[in-house]
Design an enzyme around this catalytic site. Structure first.
Site, PDB file in Angstrom:
ATOM      1  N   PRO A 119      50.952  27.692  37.347  1.00  0.00           N
ATOM      2  CA  PRO A 119      51.120  28.232  38.703  1.00  0.00           C
ATOM      3  C   PRO A 119      50.596  27.345  39.823  1.00  0.00           C
ATOM      4  O   PRO A 119      51.010  27.501  40.960  1.00  0.00           O
ATOM      5  CB  PRO A 119      50.334  29.539  38.659  1.00  0.00           C
ATOM      6  CG  PRO A 119      50.154  29.854  37.223  1.00  0.00           C
ATOM      7  CD  PRO A 119      50.185  28.567  36.476  1.00  0.00           C
TER       8      PRO A 119
ATOM      9  N   LYS B 228      43.533  34.477  45.503  1.00  0.00           N
ATOM     10  CA  LYS B 228      42.299  35.176  45.166  1.00  0.00           C
ATOM     11  C   LYS B 228      41.227  34.789  46.187  1.00  0.00           C
ATOM     12  O   LYS B 228      41.147  33.636  46.602  1.00  0.00           O
ATOM     13  CB  LYS B 228      41.879  34.839  43.747  1.00  0.00           C
ATOM     14  CG  LYS B 228      42.888  35.423  42.765  1.00  0.00           C
ATOM     15  CD  LYS B 228      42.384  35.525  41.358  1.00  0.00           C
ATOM     16  CE  LYS B 228      43.385  36.333  40.549  1.00  0.00           C
ATOM     17  NZ  LYS B 228      43.188  36.182  39.119  1.00  0.00           N
TER      18      LYS B 228
ATOM     19  N   SER C  12      48.491  38.063  40.940  1.00  0.00           N
ATOM     20  CA  SER C  12      48.974  36.708  41.163  1.00  0.00           C
ATOM     21  C   SER C  12      47.956  35.725  40.598  1.00  0.00           C
ATOM     22  O   SER C  12      46.976  36.141  39.992  1.00  0.00           O
ATOM     23  CB  SER C  12      49.174  36.499  42.648  1.00  0.00           C
ATOM     24  OG  SER C  12      48.080  37.013  43.359  1.00  0.00           O
ATOM     25  N   CYS C  13      48.182  34.434  40.831  1.00  0.00           N
ATOM     26  CA  CYS C  13      47.337  33.445  40.153  1.00  0.00           C
ATOM     27  C   CYS C  13      46.007  33.202  40.834  1.00  0.00           C
ATOM     28  O   CYS C  13      45.049  33.918  40.642  1.00  0.00           O
ATOM     29  CB  CYS C  13      48.091  32.147  39.983  1.00  0.00           C
ATOM     30  SG  CYS C  13      47.061  30.851  39.290  1.00  0.00           S
ATOM     31  N   ILE C  14      45.923  32.124  41.611  1.00  0.00           N
ATOM     32  CA  ILE C  14      44.638  31.903  42.281  1.00  0.00           C
ATOM     33  C   ILE C  14      44.862  32.157  43.750  1.00  0.00           C
ATOM     34  O   ILE C  14      44.682  31.615  44.635  1.00  0.00           O
ATOM     35  CB  ILE C  14      44.030  30.519  41.989  1.00  0.00           C
ATOM     36  CG1 ILE C  14      44.948  29.374  42.443  1.00  0.00           C
ATOM     37  CG2 ILE C  14      43.726  30.378  40.518  1.00  0.00           C
ATOM     38  CD1 ILE C  14      44.212  28.064  42.583  1.00  0.00           C
TER      39      ILE C  14
END
Lengths: 414, 102
Positions: A162, A199, B100-102
């Site tokens: 990703p 994140k 989701s990813c990061i």
């Protein structure tokens, strides 16, 4: 004689063949691996190929070289898996029976899933870099491109590796700076997610990279179609982004074989127990790597950690013991940030990428979630590790299959 | 953090997503929608039911899934929940934001 069949001789399948050949008794078990392709690609290298950092020779080798003696290697296309009959049919019509099946057929790009993507402009002004052909065509394009709007785009999640699109953006910034033409290139990163980083910890630690490199972000962009006649991508909310050069990551899907065999979800990934790697529907079928529907990253490091746990579980299954619910989604990735630097991240199902040191707590030498030259050296050295250790199933010292919390400032992911 | 919605105390994260689905009910859903400037119509509720069904089956929610469902149209989904339909619809439905990813 019992039979174990591995479908796919990519990173996961090759690792499993190497692990199992030394663990299963040759008197009782016959191991076969099937793959239609002759070439084994070092896929992380596709990121570097477009920028002439790696040559084509550095990213491909004959797959057969990595299949150990004692494993039958069948180079043929697989037509169908018939779980009810414990049988695999090959394209030639030949049947292979199995007692245990390991599916390692990976994931592929599917540009035909998006209207206008693989039309007349495919490999002219629209490229992918997730395939050898795409990365090579893009390299040739970049060698003579004179600048304009470069759009780096993710079609939909999940995708293999990703962070690769972001690395591509960083490397592009470096590439054009070195060519002395950065002022002629406008770089935009378009994602269906909330942001390039989504994140909170990673955003806080890494968002500066985008600002520093003057990379624009377009977020929450769910593409409807590529308008290749007018050089723009259009999403369902009618947002338009113009490009001169579109580098897209097409929809990623599991192999069509999985769909033909009726074994996959919407994207042809096999529903798999996320801790044991046994398939949900058939107890003698296991899945590994990108072929699974696990909520982990689709990446070689994940496959590597899975392979160690799956090997244990295959042995347990053979001995009639309960399977170990051990896989924790551990991923470990280098992220190239350009100018000879890289980041390293370490995370799993429940823990967000953390700051700290790796692999030795408090010592390093690699630093997590921070840019450094040592991390870049690590990423470059990894190609050697891949060809010489990883796919041969040789344990990489000090790196454990499950994530360790020592030496890291971790926080539970929500 | 705590928040009072529809005369009910609920726990939400910093982005406003419910932490405990059992605290959700239709009134809470209506109040959450109001905060997003959305007035829920019967069609919205059909979408929310679809989302709950996916959530209960532990199937990931995606634009592709909606396209494939045959019941809904992606354009319509965007029109009903403008500006990030998956994010808004999951918030109103009281379930976590898609991963989701990061």
């Amino acid at each position: 004689m019992k039979k174990l069949i591995i479908l796919g001789a990519g990173t996961s399948g090759t690792m499993m063949a190497n692990h199992l050949v030394s663990k299963l008794d040759k008197k009782d078990w016959n191991i076969t691996i099937v793959d239609q392709y002759e070439t084994h690609y070092y896929q992380p290298g596709f990121l570097f190929l477009p920028f002439d950092i790696y040559t084509t020779k550095q990213v491909k080798k004959k797959g057969k070289k990595f299949i150990p003696k004692g494993v039958n290697y069948v180079q043929e296309k697989i037509e169908l898996i018939l779980p009810a009959e414990n049988k695999v049919t090959l394209e030639s019509g030949k049947d292979l029976n199995y007692d245990i099946l390991i599916v390692a057929t990976g994931t592929k790009t599917a540009p035909d899933e998006t209207e206008g993507m693989d039309g007349p402009e495919w490999y002219k002004s629209i490229f992918d870099f997730y395939t050898y052909e795409g990365a090579k065509a893009l390299r040739d394009k970049l060698r003579k491109w004179e600048g304009g709007k470069l759009v780096i785009h993710i079609t939909e999640m999940p995708i293999k590796c990703p962070v690769a699109p972001l690395e591509f953006a960083f490397l592009a910034d470096s590439f054009f700076k070195h060519k002395g033409m950065r002022d002629k290139v406008d770089i935009t990163f378009v994602t269906p997610l909330d942001g390039a980083f989504t994140k909170p910890k990673a955003t806080a630690a890494l968002h500066y990279l985008l600002e520093e490199k003057n990379i624009k972000e377009v977020t929450n962009f769910n593409i409807e179609r590529v308008d290749y006649e007018n050089n723009k991508i259009i999403d369902y909310a009618d947002t338009e982004v113009e490009y001169d050069l579109l580098v897209t990551v097409p929809t990623n899907m599991g192999d069509a074989l999985i769909e033909r065999s009726g074994m996959g979800d919407d994207l042809n990934y096999i529903p798999t127990n996320k801790a044991t790697l046994q398939s949900i529907d058939n107890e003698n079928i296991f899945a590994i790597g990108d072929a699974t529907n696990l909520p982990a990253s689709k990446a070689g490091s994940v496959a590597h950690f899975e392979a160690e746990i799956l090997t244990d579980n295959i042995l347990r299954y053979i001995n009639g013991e309960p399977l170990k619910e051990e896989f924790d989604g551990h991923a470990n990735c280098f992220i190239e940030t350009g100018n000879g630097k890289a980041l390293l991240i370490d995370f799993n199902y429940t823990h967000e990428p953390v700051e700290g040191t790796f692999p030795f707590p408090g010592v390093g030498p690699l630093s997590l979630l921070k840019e450094s030259r040592t991390n870049h050296m690590g990423k470059m050295a990894f190609r050697w590790i891949y060809w010489n250790m990883l796919i041969k199933g040789i344990h990489i010292p000090f790196v454990s299959a499950t994530m360790t919390e020592k030496g890291k400032n971790y926080e539970e992911a929500k | 953090m705590k928040k009072v919605l529809a005369n009910k105390e609920i726990d939400v994260n910093e982005e406003g997503y419910l932490l405990d689905f059992t605290q959700w009910n239709k009134e809470v859903g209506n109040s959450l929608a109001e905060e997003c400037d959305i007035v829920l119509t019967p069609r919205h509720w059909e979408f929310i039911e679809y989302i709950h069904d996916k959530y209960n089956k532990e199937e990931p929610l995606s634009i592709r899934g909606i396209k494939k469902s045959g019941e809904f149209d992606v354009k319509e989904f965007y029109a009903l929940f403008p500006g990030g339909p998956l994010k808004k619809a999951t918030l109103i439905a009281g379930i976590p934001k898609p991963k989701s990813c990061i």
